[in-house]
Design an enzyme around this catalytic site. Structure first.
Site, PDB file in Angstrom:
ATOM      1  CB  THR A 133      -8.338 -64.638 -76.487  1.00 32.06           C
ATOM      2  OG1 THR A 133      -7.510 -65.143 -77.548  1.00 32.06           O
ATOM      3  CG2 THR A 133      -9.682 -64.288 -77.108  1.00 32.06           C
ATOM      4  CG  ASP A 135      -5.954 -66.300 -80.765  1.00 30.11           C
ATOM      5  OD1 ASP A 135      -4.815 -65.833 -80.911  1.00 30.11           O
ATOM      6  OD2 ASP A 135      -6.179 -67.488 -80.450  1.00 30.11           O
ATOM      7  CG  ASP A 137     -10.722 -66.543 -81.321  1.00 23.54           C
ATOM      8  OD1 ASP A 137     -10.877 -65.968 -80.229  1.00 23.54           O
ATOM      9  OD2 ASP A 137     -10.197 -67.666 -81.417  1.00 23.54           O
TER      10      ASP A 137
HETATM   11  O1  F6P Z   1      -5.280 -68.444 -77.898  1.00 22.50           O
HETATM   12  C1  F6P Z   1      -4.210 -67.595 -77.772  1.00 22.50           C
HETATM   13  C2  F6P Z   1      -2.959 -68.201 -78.307  1.00 22.50           C
HETATM   14  O2  F6P Z   1      -1.929 -67.277 -78.055  1.00 22.50           O
HETATM   15  C3  F6P Z   1      -2.985 -68.629 -79.769  1.00 22.50           C
HETATM   16  O3  F6P Z   1      -2.830 -67.574 -80.677  1.00 22.50           O
HETATM   17  C4  F6P Z   1      -1.850 -69.625 -79.804  1.00 22.50           C
HETATM   18  O4  F6P Z   1      -2.029 -70.534 -80.851  1.00 22.50           O
HETATM   19  C5  F6P Z   1      -1.985 -70.302 -78.478  1.00 22.50           C
HETATM   20  O5  F6P Z   1      -2.610 -69.393 -77.601  1.00 22.50           O
HETATM   21  C6  F6P Z   1      -0.671 -70.760 -77.885  1.00 22.50           C
HETATM   22  O6  F6P Z   1      -0.914 -71.455 -76.712  1.00 22.50           O
HETATM   23  P1  F6P Z   1       0.199 -71.965 -75.718  1.00 22.50           P
HETATM   24  O7  F6P Z   1       0.617 -70.829 -74.855  1.00 22.50           O
HETATM   25  O8  F6P Z   1      -0.454 -73.039 -74.933  1.00 22.50           O
HETATM   26  O9  F6P Z   1       1.363 -72.447 -76.546  1.00 22.50           O
END
Ligand code: F6P
Length: 329
Positions: A133, A135, A137
């Site tokens: 990911t 993130d 995290d």
């Molecule tokens: O979890 C990864 C991430 O890129 C986050 O940083 C972000 O908030 C989210 O996914 C966005 O998700 P989506 O592609 O569903 O808008």
């Protein structure tokens, strides 16, 4: 975590949740390490949605040629509400049995691991997670696959924004991804020399932001760059701009939301190497009989973390870096 020794004959692999650069490199490593060990591999497309809906294809060494350098995921990805239900997981387990899959590698973030862990417990399948990911995290690994690439993509864009901010002597509020965590905001903030980086982990009061910016702009600065994590409590860059721009009218404030460009593009060398290590490690730990675990790299050594620990809380940002950003701005 179980330690019984299993004879793994067939592995399934899927990517789930938000994609991240390096997922393809991880899939490739799972497939090629399995081939070395004479293990058959099935790829499941569209994550758990595909598992429920029988989207299964056999993968061999050649199926994963020429993907290590590509962003996205050749297996596609999705978020599945049905898989959150017991009924959905029952359907998924039925398909795993149908193909004789005796172990599953799930590549993604905490949502992916939560689902994989439940499937493993309810249907007695061995499941191993690979953290991927942007993130960053997930605990149990120094970095998740995709973080380094996203960081560099964001930084490249921020450097460009700095040029135009400087030319026009403007203030820019740049929003980076990070719904719950501020790893990208913090490290791009340091690496770009931003005036401020606002993170979900730190309480942000708009009045403090204004005060700090006024103080910095009293000196010789003529432009300024504020990095805002999307999950910051100020409500993101657009909302923050509405709240502060009148106080800084002379800087003609602009907002730039970097958004999904941070998730795409070629994985960095570091992410390709990390993904290759973790893909091969996942196969190895399955052969050793582990299940409900995640593989990670900590201090440059492979580490196995029970999945329930990996999903128990978010990784914390390093507060010494927060202090450093304040000293250096
Ligand atoms: O979890 C990864 C991430 O890129 C986050 O940083 C972000 O908030 C989210 O996914 C966005 O998700 P989506 O592609 O569903 O808008």
């Amino acid at each position: 975590m179980t330690n019984k020794v299993v004879d793994v004959e067939t592995i399934g692999v899927l990517t789930s949740g938000g994609d991240s650069p390096g997922m393809n490199a991880a899939i490739r490593a799972v497939v090629r390490a399995s081939a070395q060990a004479n293990i058959k591999v099935y790829g499941i497309t569209h994550g758990y949605y595909g598992l429920i809906n029988d989207e299964v294809l056999e993968l061999d060494t050649h199926s994963v040629s020429n993907i290590i350098q590509r962003g996205g995921t050749m297996l596609k990805t999705a978020r599945s509400d049905e898989f959150r239900t017991e009924e959905g997981r029952k359907k998924a387990a039925k398909n795993l049995k149908k193909y004789g899959i005796d172990a599953l590698v799930v590549i993604g973030g905490d949502g992916t691991f939560t689902g994989g862990n439940k499937l493993s417990k309810e249907h007695d399948f061995n499941v191993v997670g690979i953290p991927a990911t942007i993130d960053n995290d997930i605990i149990g690994t120094d970095e998740t696959i995709g973080y380094d690439s996203a960081l560099n993509t964001a930084l490249d864009a921020i450097d460009k924004i700095r040029d135009t901010a400087d030319a026009h002597e403007r203030m820019f509020l740049v929003e980076v991804m990070g719904r719950d965590t501020g790893f990208i905001a913090l490290e791009t903030g340091i690496a770009s020399g931003a005036e401020l980086a606002l993170l979900p982990e730190e309480l942000t009061h708009v009045e403090d932001v204004k005060k700090q910016l006024h103080e910095m702009l009293k000196s010789q600065r003529r432009s300024s760059l504020v990095i805002v994590a999307e999950g910051d409590e100020t409500g993101g860059a657009i909302k923050l701009a509405e709240n502060i721009k009148e106080d800084f009218a002379q800087y003609d404030t602009r907002v730039c939301i970097l958004g999904h460009i941070q998730r795409g593009g070629a994985p960095s060398a570091r992410d390709r190497v990390l993904a290759s290590r973790l893909g091969a490690a996942a196969v190895k730990v399955l052969q050793e009989g582990h299940s409900q675990v995640m593989v990670g790299v900590v201090n440059n050594a492979l580490k196995i973390t029970p999945m329930h620990v990996a999903i128990s809380k978010k990784k914390q940002i390093d507060h010494t870096l927060v202090d450093l950003a304040k000293i250096l701005r």
